[in-house]
Structure formats: structure tokens, C-alpha cells
Design a protein around this motif. Structure first.
Motif, PDB file in Angstrom:
ATOM      1  N   THR A 122       3.938  48.184 -20.451  1.00  0.00           N
ATOM      2  CA  THR A 122       4.650  47.025 -20.994  1.00  0.00           C
ATOM      3  C   THR A 122       6.001  47.433 -21.571  1.00  0.00           C
ATOM      4  N   GLN A 123       6.062  48.603 -22.165  1.00  0.00           N
ATOM      5  CA  GLN A 123       7.340  49.072 -22.712  1.00  0.00           C
ATOM      6  C   GLN A 123       8.339  49.378 -21.605  1.00  0.00           C
ATOM      7  N   LEU A 124       7.877  49.895 -20.489  1.00  0.00           N
ATOM      8  CA  LEU A 124       8.785  50.163 -19.367  1.00  0.00           C
ATOM      9  C   LEU A 124       9.376  48.860 -18.823  1.00  0.00           C
ATOM     10  N   TRP A 125       8.595  47.776 -18.859  1.00  0.00           N
ATOM     11  CA  TRP A 125       9.129  46.479 -18.447  1.00  0.00           C
ATOM     12  C   TRP A 125      10.244  46.042 -19.397  1.00  0.00           C
ATOM     13  N   LEU A 126      10.049  46.288 -20.696  1.00  0.00           N
ATOM     14  CA  LEU A 126      11.085  45.948 -21.673  1.00  0.00           C
ATOM     15  C   LEU A 126      12.319  46.828 -21.482  1.00  0.00           C
ATOM     16  N   VAL A 127      12.117  48.078 -21.133  1.00  0.00           N
ATOM     17  CA  VAL A 127      13.249  48.964 -20.849  1.00  0.00           C
ATOM     18  C   VAL A 127      14.045  48.435 -19.665  1.00  0.00           C
ATOM     19  N   ALA A 128      13.336  47.958 -18.656  1.00  0.00           N
ATOM     20  CA  ALA A 128      14.001  47.499 -17.429  1.00  0.00           C
ATOM     21  C   ALA A 128      14.747  46.184 -17.629  1.00  0.00           C
ATOM     22  N   THR A 129      14.360  45.396 -18.622  1.00  0.00           N
ATOM     23  CA  THR A 129      14.938  44.057 -18.755  1.00  0.00           C
ATOM     24  C   THR A 129      15.776  43.873 -20.006  1.00  0.00           C
ATOM     25  N   GLY A 130      16.024  44.953 -20.763  1.00  0.00           N
ATOM     26  CA  GLY A 130      16.802  44.798 -21.986  1.00  0.00           C
ATOM     27  C   GLY A 130      17.405  46.094 -22.476  1.00  0.00           C
ATOM     28  N   ARG A 172      31.197  40.504 -15.099  1.00  0.00           N
ATOM     29  CA  ARG A 172      30.699  41.845 -15.423  1.00  0.00           C
ATOM     30  C   ARG A 172      29.181  41.825 -15.557  1.00  0.00           C
ATOM     31  N   ARG A 173      28.530  42.668 -14.774  1.00  0.00           N
ATOM     32  CA  ARG A 173      27.075  42.780 -14.843  1.00  0.00           C
ATOM     33  C   ARG A 173      26.696  43.571 -16.092  1.00  0.00           C
ATOM     34  N   PRO A 174      25.716  43.127 -16.871  1.00  0.00           N
ATOM     35  CA  PRO A 174      25.295  43.895 -18.050  1.00  0.00           C
ATOM     36  C   PRO A 174      24.877  45.302 -17.670  1.00  0.00           C
ATOM     37  N   ALA A 175      25.269  46.264 -18.464  1.00  0.00           N
ATOM     38  CA  ALA A 175      24.984  47.671 -18.183  1.00  0.00           C
ATOM     39  C   ALA A 175      23.799  48.153 -19.002  1.00  0.00           C
ATOM     40  N   GLN A 176      23.256  49.288 -18.600  1.00  0.00           N
ATOM     41  CA  GLN A 176      22.137  49.892 -19.326  1.00  0.00           C
ATOM     42  C   GLN A 176      22.692  50.916 -20.310  1.00  0.00           C
ATOM     43  N   PHE A 177      22.480  50.683 -21.600  1.00  0.00           N
ATOM     44  CA  PHE A 177      22.938  51.600 -22.636  1.00  0.00           C
ATOM     45  C   PHE A 177      21.784  52.261 -23.383  1.00  0.00           C
ATOM     46  N   ALA A 178      20.678  51.564 -23.544  1.00  0.00           N
ATOM     47  CA  ALA A 178      19.537  52.134 -24.259  1.00  0.00           C
ATOM     48  C   ALA A 178      19.077  53.417 -23.562  1.00  0.00           C
ATOM     49  N   PRO A 179      18.673  54.427 -24.341  1.00  0.00           N
ATOM     50  CA  PRO A 179      18.388  54.411 -25.769  1.00  0.00           C
ATOM     51  C   PRO A 179      19.597  54.566 -26.694  1.00  0.00           C
ATOM     52  N   TYR A 180      20.794  54.686 -26.131  1.00  0.00           N
ATOM     53  CA  TYR A 180      21.985  54.754 -26.986  1.00  0.00           C
ATOM     54  C   TYR A 180      22.156  53.412 -27.693  1.00  0.00           C
ATOM     55  N   HIS A 181      22.623  53.456 -28.932  1.00  0.00           N
ATOM     56  CA  HIS A 181      22.696  52.258 -29.755  1.00  0.00           C
ATOM     57  C   HIS A 181      24.148  51.873 -30.004  1.00  0.00           C
ATOM     58  N   LEU A 182      24.567  50.736 -29.471  1.00  0.00           N
ATOM     59  CA  LEU A 182      25.902  50.186 -29.722  1.00  0.00           C
ATOM     60  C   LEU A 182      25.813  49.275 -30.947  1.00  0.00           C
ATOM     61  N   ARG A 183      26.108  49.828 -32.101  1.00  0.00           N
ATOM     62  CA  ARG A 183      25.829  49.138 -33.358  1.00  0.00           C
ATOM     63  C   ARG A 183      26.732  47.923 -33.570  1.00  0.00           C
ATOM     64  N   LEU A 184      28.004  48.043 -33.253  1.00  0.00           N
ATOM     65  CA  LEU A 184      28.903  46.910 -33.450  1.00  0.00           C
ATOM     66  C   LEU A 184      28.524  45.754 -32.536  1.00  0.00           C
ATOM     67  N   ASP A 185      28.163  46.046 -31.305  1.00  0.00           N
ATOM     68  CA  ASP A 185      27.759  44.997 -30.368  1.00  0.00           C
ATOM     69  C   ASP A 185      26.530  44.250 -30.891  1.00  0.00           C
ATOM     70  N   TRP A 186      25.561  44.992 -31.431  1.00  0.00           N
ATOM     71  CA  TRP A 186      24.361  44.360 -31.964  1.00  0.00           C
ATOM     72  C   TRP A 186      24.701  43.455 -33.149  1.00  0.00           C
ATOM     73  N   LEU A 187      25.560  43.920 -34.043  1.00  0.00           N
ATOM     74  CA  LEU A 187      25.909  43.097 -35.203  1.00  0.00           C
ATOM     75  C   LEU A 187      26.670  41.847 -34.778  1.00  0.00           C
ATOM     76  N   MET A 188      27.442  41.940 -33.687  1.00  0.00           N
ATOM     77  CA  MET A 188      28.133  40.753 -33.173  1.00  0.00           C
ATOM     78  C   MET A 188      27.132  39.699 -32.708  1.00  0.00           C
ATOM     79  N   TRP A 189      25.971  40.123 -32.200  1.00  0.00           N
ATOM     80  CA  TRP A 189      24.941  39.165 -31.776  1.00  0.00           C
ATOM     81  C   TRP A 189      24.355  38.439 -32.980  1.00  0.00           C
ATOM     82  N   PHE A 190      24.233  39.140 -34.096  1.00  0.00           N
ATOM     83  CA  PHE A 190      23.636  38.530 -35.286  1.00  0.00           C
ATOM     84  C   PHE A 190      24.568  37.529 -35.964  1.00  0.00           C
TER      85      PHE A 190
END
Length: 488
Positions: free
Chosen positions: A260-268, A392-410
Motif C-alpha cells: 500500500t505504501q508503494l502505491w502512495l509512492v507512485a501516486t504522490g 508541466r507534468r508533476p515530477a517525482q521529488f520524494a523522499p526529498y522534501h521541498l519545504r517551501l512548496d509544501w507550505l505554499m499548499w497549506f
């Protein structure tokens, strides 16, 4: 399991130690690249200001979690030294070098990573306020007591890893059941793939799945988080039920969690949350004859040195005490999510996405070199990960953490613009180089914009027909002029 030694968990220990160390490497690299611009001496939320506030009174100092910078004056250079040192220690553990020595050597290495990264998280403020920060800290602390390669891991250390996975998964499942109605009527994933903080390359395809598959996704999630984690503890039955069956049940449960975690990795893109869960779930792999570590026990200590047995039992006793609060929280009607009950962030409460947003609102920052903002040509500031350009197609960044991008979502989820965001706009007006490095590119090539403004948009994934017609991944419609043009 034989006595105090988990002799069949050698493979589990290898994955746990090396995997957790690899995640620490990612965390320190992320900090090295982003902390100075976000929280450094001239950051958006300067850590020295927080430390100065905490040191101004005894009561405030008690509010600050443990950090090396409590006594050692913070500077960007010292922060970088700490990060580089953490990367070096983590790399050695990934290579397995400290594990070749006596068990206290990898123990000291992991405790150094734990204390070093806690020193960063403690002053990281909102940019380090994520559940996976405390998850990595707790995992690093437990990894310190998995021992070295010349002896089996202790039963206590393995069982504590199961307890961590259980709190992580079961806690997240209970948060969902107690949270938004969308998790109970099975519609949550109809929206989630599109509205999650940072979509990945396959998020659009997942979003376009038929409704019945989204309902199956939710059912599978509930099963994996509410039912499966209980079976991680099945190998304990091996003390009374001889044979491989209890261990196989535990390994099957671990495999379902990993799937189940691999599915989450693949989709987010959830930083290292999913990868940490995958690594920790490997603690369930202890099938007799597979991955055995060290000699079969022939003494009452189970083949463990007496001093090491005493250390691991002491840690187990500590956890028995501090686990009362998270265990009670799991059953509480008002369950806390991603909460710590002690200063050292051990035996925490976890959980995520108790509710799912139904619309994706993005705050888009635009700038211009023109003098007249009413007749200006505006250019968008593009972030590294969050949605921006429509093609622009969303890119795969995880497990790297883009902190500013995440805070922009909040930001759109709050009632007002946070202070750090206002400082960000000022830094963009000044064409501040460290701040611009947090973005995908500087649209003005180092020149200072005359004006900046913020516009809110609603983003949606294109349908297959819309994609064929336009080649766009996203469609968006403008909502509000959130921040009117500002100049320096």
C-alpha cells in the motif's frame, strides 16, 4: 525468536539500519540546501530570532525542545557543519561500517543522528512542523538499539519497531474514520489525487480511474491501516506456537503494508513518510531460516552480551512507560494527530489526511518589470514541485522534501497570510539570490521586479479529451487577486 534474541530478523535489521540511515542522509541534504534561506540568519523565519526569544526567560527556554543550539550560538556555518557531519555518519551506516564493530558503535552513530537532527527540527518552526520529522527521529532512536552484525538483534528492539509501525498505520486509519465523511462514504480518493499537497507523475492517471476503483482504494486503505497492523505482532505467538506460521503471518502483514505504501509512492510526493513506513515495515520479516543473524542462542541471554541485553531491556522499559499516552490517544474520541507527548519526541502519535480537500486552490506569485502595474505584463514565479505551468507534468521529488512548496499548499487552508509569506514577497522584490534558489528559476535573471502580486487559481487535472486537444496537464480558472501589486 529464541529467548531475548530475534535470531531470524537479521535481514530486517539490515534494512532497518541502512534504510533509516539513508533517510537521515536525505533529511540532512534537504536541510543543507534549504535551511539557510528558510530559517538561517537571514531566512524567512530566522532561527536566531527564535533562540533569542527562548533565552529571554526561563519559562520560554523550557518551551524550546532539545537542541545543540541552545548553548552553541547558531550561525549558518555551524548549521552547515552539522548537516555535513550528519551526512557523513549516515553514509557510513548505509555502507554498514559501524555495524562491523561492537553494538555500542552503531548505537552512538544513530544517537548522534537523532540528536543532530532533533537540534534542527527544534528550531525549524513551521517549516519543520511535519509528522515525518518526528517519525524519522523516533525511528533513528530505535535503530540505535538494533545491535551489530556479529549478534542477533534483540527481541525488544524488533517489537518496538512493530509498535512504531502500529501507531503510524493504525493511528492514521483511526484519524480517517473519525475525520471527514469522505473516508466513511468511500469518496475520499475521488478528490485526493488531485488536491494532495504535491502530486507526482502518475497522480493524474490515478485521479482519472473510475469511481469504483477509487472506492476500492479507500477500502484497501482502511484494511491496510485498521486491520493489518495487528498481525505484525503475530511472531510473538512463536513462544507458544512452534513452527513458521506466526512468523509467516507477520511477514504477510508487513508485505501488505509495504504494497500500500508503494502505491502512495507512485501516486504522490509525501517526502520520506512512505519510504520510512516501508523501511520500518521490514521489521516484520523474520521467517525462520531466512536472514538469520548471529549464532543460535545457547544461553539464558539468548546469545546477547549481558550489557547489551540490559541496555535493550532498559529501552523497552522506558517505552513501556512513555507509550501510555499514545496508546490512550489511539482510543480517544478527540484523537491528536502528529503529536509528541515528551520533549524527546519518543512514542509519538501519528496520522495524516483526516479530511480531504475537494478543491485545489493555488496561490500564484507574479512579478513585472513594468512601471505601471495596471498595464503591466506579469510573469509567474515557478516553484520546483507545486503546480504552476499548465503543461508541466508533476515530477517525482520524494523522499526529498521541498519545504517551501509544501507550505505554499497549506496557505489557502488558513484564514490569513502567514508572516513568512509576506517576507517571501519582500525577498522576491529584492531579487534575493538564496530565496530564488528555492524556486525552479528566476524569471527576471537577477533583476529586481518593480511589482509583485499574488493571484489565486483553482487547478484541476485535464480529462483525456482536454489533454489530447491542448497537451495540458492542468486547467485553471482565476479566483481572486489576493495581494494587490506591491513595490519595494
Amino acid at each position: 525468536m529464541d529467548g531475548f534474541a530475534a535470531v531470524d530478523f537479521g535481514l530486517a535489521r539490515e534494512v532497518l539500519q541502512r534504510g533509516i540511515a539513508a533517510l537521515f542522509m536525505v533529511a540532512f541534504v534537504s536541510t543543507l540546501n534549504q535551511f539557510p534561506a528558510l530559517l538561517g540568519e537571514h531566512g524567512l523565519l530566522p532561527a536566531p530570532r527564535l533562540l533569542s526569544w527562548a533565552h529571554s526567560s526561563t519559562s520560554r527556554a523550557r518551551m524550546l525542545r532539545p537542541t545543540l543550539f541552545r548553548r552553541l550560538r547558531f550561525t549558518d556555518r555551524r548549521l552547515r557543519v552539522l548537516c555535513v557531519s550528519g551526512i557523513a555518519v549516515a553514509a557510513a551506516l548505509v555502507a554498514g561500517i559501524p555495524q562491523l564493530g561492537p553494538p555500542w558503535v552503531p548505537m552512538l552513530c544513530f544517537l548522534a543522528l537523532w540528536l543532530g537532527y532533533m537540534s534542527i527540527v527544534s528550531i525549524g518552526q513551521t517549516f519543520y512542523g511535519f509528522g515525518w520529522e518526528m517519525l524519522l527521529l523516533e525511528a533513528g532512536f530505535l535503530a540505535a538499539f538494533l545491535g551489530s552484525a556479529d549478534q542477533p538483534p534483540s527481541v525488544a528492539a524488533i517489537v518496538l519497531c512493530w509498535w512504531l509501525v502500529f501507531r503510524l498505520e493504525f493511528g492514521a486509519g483511526m484519524i480517517k474514520i473519525r475525520g471527514g465523511r469522505e473516508w466513511r462514504d468511500l469518496t475520499a480518493l475521488t478528490f485526493h489525487h488531485q488536491t494532495q499537497p504535491m502530486p507526482g507523475p502518475f497522480s493524474r492517471r490515478a485521479h482519472l480511474l473510475p469511481g469504483w476503483m477509487h472506492r476500492l482504494e479507500v477500502l484497501g486503505n482502511h484494511f491496510a491501516q485498521l486491520v493489518v497492523p495487528w498481525f505484525l505482532f503475530a511472531p510473538i505467538l512463536g513462544f507458544w506456537l512452534p513452527g513458521p506460521v506466526p512468523a509467516i503471518i507477520g511477514a504477510v502483514a508487513a508485505s501488505l503494508i509495504i504494497a500500500t505504501q508503494l502505491w502512495l509512492v507512485a501516486t504522490g510526493n509525501f517526502a520520506w513518510l512512505n519510504w520510512a513506513t516501508i523501511v520500518l515495515a521490514f521489521s516484520g520479516y523474520g521467517i525462520p531460516g531466512i536472514g538469520a543473524a548471529g549464532p543460535r542462542p545457547d544461553t539464558v541471554t539468548g546469545g546477547l552480551p549481558p550489557f547489551w541485553l540490559a541496555v535493550t531491556c532498559a529501552v523497552a522499559a522506558l517505552y513501556l512507560v512513555v507509550s501510555w499516552w499514545p496508546a490512550r490517544n489511539l482510543m480517544a474520541r478527540r484523537q491528536l494527530m502528529n503529536a509528541s507527548f515528551n520533549r524527546w519526541q519518543l512514542a509519538n502519535a501519528y496520522g495524516a489526511f483526516g479530511t480531504v480537500t475537494r478543491e485545489r486552490i493555488e496561490y500564484v506569485i507574479e512579478g513585472t518589470l513594468d512601471d505601471d502595474p495596471d498595464a503591466a505584463t506579469w510573469t509567474e514565479y515557478v516553484f520546483k514541485g507545486k503546480p504552476g505551468p499548465l503543461r508541466r507534468r508533476p515530477a517525482q521529488f520524494a523522499p526529498y522534501h521541498l519545504r517551501l512548496d509544501w507550505l505554499m499548499w497549506f496557505l489557502p487552508l488558513g484564514r490569513s497570510l502567514e508572516g513568512w509569506f509576506q517576507v517571501l514577497l519582500v525577498r522576491l522584490l529584492a531579487a534575493d539570490a538564496p530565496t530564488l534558489k528555492l524556486l525552479h528559476a528566476d524569471p527576471f535573471d537577477g533583476r529586481r521586479p518593480r511589482w509583485v502580486r499574488v493571484v489565486s487559481y483553482r487547478y484541476r487535472f485535464t480529462t483525456p479529451a482536454q489533454f489530447r486537444e491542448s497537451g495540458r496537464i492542468w486547467i485553471r480558472d482565476r479566483r481572486h487577486l489576493l495581494v494587490r501589486p506591491l513595490s519595494a
